[in-house]
Design a protein around this motif. Sequence first.
Motif, mmCIF file in Angstrom:
data_model
loop_
_atom_site.group_PDB
_atom_site.id
_atom_site.type_symbol
_atom_site.label_atom_id
_atom_site.label_comp_id
_atom_site.label_asym_id
_atom_site.label_seq_id
_atom_site.Cartn_x
_atom_site.Cartn_y
_atom_site.Cartn_z
ATOM 1 N N ARG A 17 0.845 -1.209 0.000
ATOM 2 C CA ARG A 17 0.000 0.000 0.000
ATOM 3 C C ARG A 17 0.871 1.247 0.000
ATOM 4 O O ARG A 17 2.049 1.214 0.342
ATOM 5 C CB ARG A 17 -0.938 0.015 1.202
ATOM 6 C CG ARG A 17 -0.238 0.198 2.527
ATOM 7 C CD ARG A 17 -1.206 0.168 3.693
ATOM 8 N NE ARG A 17 -2.226 1.211 3.570
ATOM 9 C CZ ARG A 17 -3.194 1.402 4.474
ATOM 10 N NH1 ARG A 17 -3.276 0.609 5.533
ATOM 11 N NH2 ARG A 17 -4.076 2.370 4.316
ATOM 12 N N GLN A 25 5.292 -1.701 -7.648
ATOM 13 C CA GLN A 25 4.848 -1.627 -9.046
ATOM 14 C C GLN A 25 6.002 -1.288 -9.982
ATOM 15 O O GLN A 25 6.189 -1.921 -11.020
ATOM 16 C CB GLN A 25 3.737 -0.586 -9.181
ATOM 17 C CG GLN A 25 3.154 -0.495 -10.595
ATOM 18 C CD GLN A 25 2.031 0.527 -10.684
ATOM 19 O OE1 GLN A 25 1.871 1.378 -9.808
ATOM 20 N NE2 GLN A 25 1.260 0.441 -11.750
ATOM 21 N N PRO A 43 -3.677 -6.450 -1.552
ATOM 22 C CA PRO A 43 -4.779 -6.823 -2.451
ATOM 23 C C PRO A 43 -4.349 -7.930 -3.417
ATOM 24 O O PRO A 43 -3.225 -7.900 -3.930
ATOM 25 C CB PRO A 43 -5.072 -5.517 -3.199
ATOM 26 C CG PRO A 43 -4.516 -4.430 -2.338
ATOM 27 C CD PRO A 43 -3.349 -5.019 -1.626
ATOM 28 N N ASN A 44 -5.232 -8.895 -3.652
ATOM 29 C CA ASN A 44 -4.911 -10.003 -4.550
ATOM 30 C C ASN A 44 -4.533 -9.531 -5.940
ATOM 31 O O ASN A 44 -3.770 -10.194 -6.650
ATOM 32 C CB ASN A 44 -6.095 -10.972 -4.643
ATOM 33 C CG ASN A 44 -6.160 -11.897 -3.446
ATOM 34 O OD1 ASN A 44 -5.137 -12.190 -2.824
ATOM 35 N ND2 ASN A 44 -7.363 -12.328 -3.093
ATOM 36 N N THR A 45 -5.062 -8.360 -6.326
ATOM 37 C CA THR A 45 -4.782 -7.840 -7.663
ATOM 38 C C THR A 45 -3.309 -7.467 -7.841
ATOM 39 O O THR A 45 -2.836 -7.349 -8.966
ATOM 40 C CB THR A 45 -5.650 -6.597 -7.948
ATOM 41 O OG1 THR A 45 -5.492 -5.657 -6.865
ATOM 42 C CG2 THR A 45 -7.123 -6.969 -8.062
ATOM 43 N N MET A 46 -2.588 -7.299 -6.721
ATOM 44 C CA MET A 46 -1.164 -6.951 -6.815
ATOM 45 C C MET A 46 -0.287 -8.166 -7.090
ATOM 46 O O MET A 46 0.843 -8.027 -7.555
ATOM 47 C CB MET A 46 -0.684 -6.288 -5.519
ATOM 48 C CG MET A 46 -1.159 -4.877 -5.303
ATOM 49 S SD MET A 46 -0.255 -4.089 -3.945
ATOM 50 C CE MET A 46 1.375 -3.867 -4.673
ATOM 51 N N ASN A 48 1.148 -11.588 -8.675
ATOM 52 C CA ASN A 48 1.235 -12.243 -9.983
ATOM 53 C C ASN A 48 2.546 -13.026 -10.045
ATOM 54 O O ASN A 48 3.169 -13.276 -9.013
ATOM 55 C CB ASN A 48 1.140 -11.211 -11.121
ATOM 56 C CG ASN A 48 2.145 -10.081 -10.961
ATOM 57 O OD1 ASN A 48 3.314 -10.308 -10.643
ATOM 58 N ND2 ASN A 48 1.690 -8.849 -11.179
#
Length: 254
Positions: A17, A25, A43-46, A48
Motif C-alpha cells: 500500500r 509496481q 490486495p490479490n490484484t497486486m 502475480n
Amino acid sequence: MAHRLAGKVAIITGGGRGIGAGITQRFAEEGAKVAIVQRSPPPNTMLNEHIIYVKADLSSSQEIASAVQMVAERLSGLDILVNNAGIMFEKTVDEMTEADWDQMMDINLKAPFLLTKAAMPHLRNRPGASIVNIGSIEGLASNPGHPAYSASKAGIHGFTAAVAVDHGHEGIRCNAIAPGWINSDLSEVYIDSMPDSARVRRELMAMHPVGRLGEPRDVGNLAVWLASEESAFVTGHVYVIDGGRTKKLPLPVA
C-alpha cells in the motif's frame, strides 16, 4: 529498452500500500521479482508471477528472520532490500507513553536493522546488492507532535550512512529516500477530515514549487535508480523527494 532490474530479487516491506505499492509496481515493471513482506496480505490484484506475499510481523525478530530466509529460498536469493514499512502517530513528549515510544522505534528503526542483518548473508552473495531505506523529510525537520517519528526517521538516515560505510567493501550499497507529502489513501482521509478540506488542499499545493503533490510512483522511480546499476557509485546518501517543499521559505499568508 532493457529492464533495469531484470533478474533481481527484492524484498519490500509494507509493499502492499501507499509508497510501498508504488515501489513494488515500479520494481516489477523493471523486471524484478518482488516479495512484499508485511503483516496483512496486500490486495490479490497486486500478486502475480512477479510479485509474491510473505507474511511477517515486523515487531518480531523471529518472523523477520524467517521471512527473509523464505524469500531467499523461494526466489533463489536476494539482491535488494527496501525498508519501507513504518507507522506514525501524533503525540508530544508530554502526551507520549514509554510504550508509544518503544512501538515507534520497534517498527520504524529496529525492524530495518533486523531486516538488514537477516539480509546481509544473502546480499553478500550477489553483485550489485542494494539496500534502500525509506526515511522522511521529518528526519531533517519536524511537524508538530512528531518527536518519536522524527527521531526514528533521523535514525534511519544515520543508520543508512553507517551501513554504507561498513559494507561498501562487500559490494553492498545503502541509501535512503526522504519523501515529503505523498498522496495515499491515508493522506486523503486526513485531508477530508479537515473542516475546510478545500483550503487545506490549496495550501498544500502552494507549499510545493512543482505545483503538485507527490505520488507513490515518484518514490518508486527513485528507488529503481538506487537499486539499479545506474547508481553504482552512490552510497550512504539521503535523497529528498518533496517537490521542492523543504527549499521553499514560508511567507505569511494575507
